[in-house]
Scaffold this motif. Structure first.
Motif, short mmCIF file in Angstrom:
data_model
loop_
_atom_site.label_atom_id
_atom_site.label_comp_id
_atom_site.label_asym_id
_atom_site.label_seq_id
_atom_site.Cartn_x
_atom_site.Cartn_y
_atom_site.Cartn_z
N GLY A 55 2.82 1.26 -3.43
CA GLY A 55 1.95 1.40 -4.59
C GLY A 55 2.12 0.30 -5.61
O GLY A 55 1.50 0.34 -6.67
N GLU A 60 0.83 -1.20 0.00
CA GLU A 60 0.00 0.00 0.00
C GLU A 60 0.87 1.25 0.00
O GLU A 60 0.58 2.23 -0.71
CB GLU A 60 -0.91 0.00 1.23
CG GLU A 60 -1.86 1.19 1.28
CD GLU A 60 -2.77 1.17 2.48
OE1 GLU A 60 -3.53 2.13 2.68
OE2 GLU A 60 -2.72 0.17 3.26
N SER A 80 6.12 9.64 0.50
CA SER A 80 5.72 8.44 -0.21
C SER A 80 6.25 7.17 0.45
O SER A 80 5.61 6.14 0.45
CB SER A 80 6.20 8.50 -1.66
OG SER A 80 7.62 8.49 -1.72
#
Length: 208
Positions: A122, A119, A204
Motif C-alpha cells: 500500500g 500494491e 495484508s
C-alpha cells in the motif's frame, strides 16, 4: 586416426565410499553445496541422491544434521541445540519494518515485481530497501515478466532458505513463526491484538 573417448579418471564410487566423499565435501564447504556441484566433483556414475539420503539418515538425531536448502545441502546444528551457540552468534543489523515487510512479500508471492510489492504494502518501495535485501544475499533478481515494460521480478535466494532452515519456499512458516525468527515486527498495530491481529496482518502482507 579416430579420436578415442576419454577414459574416466575414476570408476563409480561404492555406496559407502560415495557417502564418505559427500560428507567430506560438505564439511569442507562454508556454504551449502548444490547437488549438481557434488555430482561434478564425484566420480562419474556415482549415485549422489542415494549418498545424500544415506548421509542424512546417518546424522538424523545427532548434534549436527544434514539439511537441504533449495537444491543445495549443508550440515547445520540440530534445532533443539541452537541455544548452546547463542553466545557465539554474530548479531546482524536489524531490518527496518519496510525491509521486513518487503522480504516477507517477496518470499510468499515470488516471483513478484516492485509494483506488485507496492500494491500489497500500500506504499512505495524505495530502491534502497530492495538493494539492502540483495546485498544481504536474501533476495535476487528473477525473470522479467511477460507484461508491458517487461518488469524485473524478485525472488528469495538459497541463502535466505538456509538462514531460516527451509528446504524450499513451500516450507515458509506462518505469521507467528516469522515473528519468532525476527522477520516481522512483534508489536501489534494499535487497537488490534491476538488472533484477530494475526489474521488481519496475514491478509495484508501475504494475500492469504
Amino acid at each position: 586416426m579416430t579420436d578415442q573417448p576419454e577414459t574416466a579418471q575414476f570408476n563409480a564410487a561404492s555406496r559407502a565410499e560415495a557417502e564418505r566423499m559427500v560428507e567430506a565435501l560438505l564439511f569442507a564447504s562454508a556454504e551449502p553445496v548444490a547437488t549438481a556441484e557434488l555430482a561434478r566433483r564425484l566420480p562419474e556414475g556415482t549415485d549422489v541422491a542415494r549418498a545424500l539420503d544415506d548421509l542424512r539418515a546417518r546424522y538424523e538425531g545427532r548434534g549436527v544434521e544434514l539439511r537441504r536448502s533449495g537444491d543445495a545441502w549443508a550440515f547445520r546444528t540440530a534445532p533443539d541445540l541452537g541455544h548452546l551457540l547463542e553466545r557465539h552468534a554474530v548479531e546482524t543489523r536489524k531490518l527496518s519494518r519496510a525491509a521486513t515487510e518487503t522480504l516477507a512479500i517477496i518470499a510468499y508471492h515470488q516471483p513478484v515485481t516492485r509494483a506488485e510489492i507496492e500494491e500489497v504494502r500500500g506504499v512505495s518501495v524505495s530502491r534502497g530497501t530492495v538493494d539492502q535485501l540483495i546485498d544481504m544475499g536474501w533476495v535476487r533478481l528473477g525473470r522479467r515478466k511477460m507484461t508491458p515494460g517487461r518488469p524485473v521480478t524478485f525472488v528469495v535466494t538459497e541463502g535466505f532458505l538456509d538462514h531460516f532452515g527451509l528446504s524450499s519456499p513451500r516450507d515458509l512458516p506462518g505469521l507467528r513463526e516469522l515473528r519468532a525468527a525476527g522477520l516481522l515486527d512483534n508489536r501489534p498495530p494499535p487497537g488490534q491484538g491476538g488472533e484477530q491481529e494475526d489474521a488481519q496482518q496475514q491478509d495484508s502482507l501475504f494475500g492469504a
